[in-house]
Design an enzyme around this catalytic site. Structure first.
Site, PDB file in Angstrom:
ATOM      1  N   ARG A 133      19.454  78.882  -3.609  1.00 48.37           N
ATOM      2  CA  ARG A 133      20.455  79.481  -2.741  1.00 48.37           C
ATOM      3  C   ARG A 133      21.499  78.410  -2.396  1.00 48.37           C
ATOM      4  O   ARG A 133      21.216  77.211  -2.480  1.00 48.37           O
ATOM      5  CB  ARG A 133      19.810  80.018  -1.462  1.00 48.37           C
ATOM      6  CG  ARG A 133      18.745  81.091  -1.695  1.00 48.37           C
ATOM      7  CD  ARG A 133      18.119  81.516  -0.382  1.00 48.37           C
ATOM      8  NE  ARG A 133      17.114  82.581  -0.574  1.00 48.37           N
ATOM      9  CZ  ARG A 133      15.830  82.380  -0.763  1.00 48.37           C
ATOM     10  NH1 ARG A 133      15.359  81.133  -0.803  1.00 48.37           N
ATOM     11  NH2 ARG A 133      14.995  83.392  -0.920  1.00 48.37           N
ATOM     12  N   LYS A 158      14.699  79.535   2.729  1.00 51.37           N
ATOM     13  CA  LYS A 158      14.759  80.751   3.541  1.00 51.37           C
ATOM     14  C   LYS A 158      13.382  81.050   4.120  1.00 51.37           C
ATOM     15  O   LYS A 158      12.377  80.997   3.418  1.00 51.37           O
ATOM     16  CB  LYS A 158      15.233  81.929   2.688  1.00 51.37           C
ATOM     17  CG  LYS A 158      15.531  83.187   3.494  1.00 51.37           C
ATOM     18  CD  LYS A 158      16.146  84.252   2.630  1.00 51.37           C
ATOM     19  CE  LYS A 158      16.493  85.488   3.444  1.00 51.37           C
ATOM     20  NZ  LYS A 158      17.119  86.556   2.617  1.00 51.37           N
ATOM     21  N   ARG A 229      22.196  82.748  -9.151  1.00 47.05           N
ATOM     22  CA  ARG A 229      20.752  82.856  -8.886  1.00 47.05           C
ATOM     23  C   ARG A 229      20.185  84.113  -9.545  1.00 47.05           C
ATOM     24  O   ARG A 229      19.137  84.068 -10.201  1.00 47.05           O
ATOM     25  CB  ARG A 229      20.542  82.883  -7.374  1.00 47.05           C
ATOM     26  CG  ARG A 229      19.115  83.095  -6.895  1.00 47.05           C
ATOM     27  CD  ARG A 229      19.111  82.978  -5.371  1.00 47.05           C
ATOM     28  NE  ARG A 229      17.926  83.555  -4.746  1.00 47.05           N
ATOM     29  CZ  ARG A 229      16.793  82.906  -4.538  1.00 47.05           C
ATOM     30  NH1 ARG A 229      16.659  81.655  -4.935  1.00 47.05           N
ATOM     31  NH2 ARG A 229      15.772  83.490  -3.942  1.00 47.05           N
ATOM     32  N   HIS A 252      10.583  84.195  -3.070  1.00 41.43           N
ATOM     33  CA  HIS A 252      10.437  85.530  -2.498  1.00 41.43           C
ATOM     34  C   HIS A 252       9.059  85.671  -1.864  1.00 41.43           C
ATOM     35  O   HIS A 252       8.053  85.312  -2.475  1.00 41.43           O
ATOM     36  CB  HIS A 252      10.592  86.610  -3.582  1.00 41.43           C
ATOM     37  CG  HIS A 252      12.012  86.804  -4.015  1.00 41.43           C
ATOM     38  ND1 HIS A 252      12.357  87.513  -5.141  1.00 41.43           N
ATOM     39  CD2 HIS A 252      13.186  86.399  -3.460  1.00 41.43           C
ATOM     40  CE1 HIS A 252      13.670  87.521  -5.273  1.00 41.43           C
ATOM     41  NE2 HIS A 252      14.188  86.854  -4.264  1.00 41.43           N
ATOM     42  N   TYR A 261      14.765  92.405 -11.005  1.00 39.89           N
ATOM     43  CA  TYR A 261      15.193  91.786 -12.255  1.00 39.89           C
ATOM     44  C   TYR A 261      14.669  92.523 -13.480  1.00 39.89           C
ATOM     45  O   TYR A 261      15.190  92.342 -14.584  1.00 39.89           O
ATOM     46  CB  TYR A 261      14.785  90.306 -12.264  1.00 39.89           C
ATOM     47  CG  TYR A 261      15.431  89.560 -11.122  1.00 39.89           C
ATOM     48  CD1 TYR A 261      16.812  89.373 -11.087  1.00 39.89           C
ATOM     49  CD2 TYR A 261      14.685  89.116 -10.042  1.00 39.89           C
ATOM     50  CE1 TYR A 261      17.418  88.741 -10.016  1.00 39.89           C
ATOM     51  CE2 TYR A 261      15.285  88.487  -8.966  1.00 39.89           C
ATOM     52  CZ  TYR A 261      16.660  88.303  -8.962  1.00 39.89           C
ATOM     53  OH  TYR A 261      17.264  87.691  -7.894  1.00 39.89           O
TER      54      TYR A 261
END
Length: 271
Positions: A133, A158, A229, A252, A261
């Site tokens: 990110r 994150k 990304r 994630h 994806y």
């Protein structure tokens, strides 16, 4: 700093919110109060309704942006002002589920070659080569590049979670040449414009490097750091990397977030 702003900042810090979320939440409350010309603690439910309609109908902000503002105001009213949650009607606008557009590998190559400076080129290659990110890239330190294990350590990504991402031999070669050239000491990408060179690069600089390279490359898609990304993850999937591994590399929490994806991969669509 006003008493309310100081109180909100303290509540955000107590819960260990990221600096980016803190800035966004403080700005949202300031904008809310500014629209009505009153202190935010003097506003209530009807003001929330009018403000949300203003953001959607007058300012034409994206649904995701409006939802972020509502989250900030919910935090302010419930956590800072201690108003009962049930007395406030926080309505989140429904948004359409859209698949992100991605770049082909040929477009990524064109993008990188079109960087306006060598410094920007290294930034673009690191973004695409790691799937980081934008804020994660800004906070990278020189010691986070582990050439022995061939990984890059992402610290406090994150959700304040650490993880490792793979470091390819090609990217390692690029970063070694970059280090010999720029000699960064603390942050891998230090700020070029601040008096203290030991500050990280500003996230807007990363955004500008991507957008300007896309313009020079003649790419008509709406290109952003996050699009690199998405493209990186999709290309990994097309080369045969399993979904669980991609989930870990992206950071994630839920595998469901990674399954998007599958819809972007040409190999899986054709299959």
């Amino acid at each position: 700093m006003t008493r309310l702003r100081k109180r909100m900042l303290e509540e955000l810090q107590r819960r260990n919110y990221s600096s980016e979320t803190t800035r966004a939440y403080l700005f949202a409350v300031k904008d809310f109060a500014g629209y009505f010309g009153k202190g935010p603690d003097k506003l209530g439910q009807e003001h929330l309704r009018q403000y949300q309609l203003h953001l959607l109908n007058d300012r034409k902000l994206a649904v995701e942006t409006v939802a972020g503002r509502i989250s900030a105001l919910r935090f302010f009213f419930v956590k800072v002002l201690r108003r009962p949650y049930r007395e406030l009607d926080f309505v989140y606008p429904k948004h359409a589920e859209r698949l992100p557009v991605i770049l082909s590998e040929e477009e990524v190559a064109r993008l990188i070659e079109s960087a306006i400076t060598s410094y920007h080129r290294v930034i673009l290659m690191t973004l695409y080569g790691t799937g980081l990110r934008r804020q994660e890239l800004c906070r990278l330190k020189v010691i986070d590049v582990d050439s022995q294990r061939m990984v890059i350590h992402v610290r406090q990504g994150k959700g304040n979670k650490d993880r490792d991402v793979t470091l390819s031999p090609r990217l390692l070669e690029v970063l070694r040449a970059y280090w010999k050239w720029r000699k960064p000491k603390t942050y891998l990408f230090p700020s070029l414009y601040r008096k203290n060179p030991e500050q990280p690069i500003d996230s807007h600089t990363v955004w500008y490097a991507v957008r300007e390279a896309a313009r020079r490359a003649g790419i008509k898609k709406k290109v952003s750091p996050h699009l690199l990304r998405h493209s990186w993850a999709t290309h990994l999937l097309e080369r045969g990397t399993d979904l669980k591994t991609i989930q870990v590399l992206l950071g994630h929490v839920d595998l469901e977030a990674t399954t998007i994806y599958l819809h972007l991969s040409q190999r899986h669509l054709q299959g």
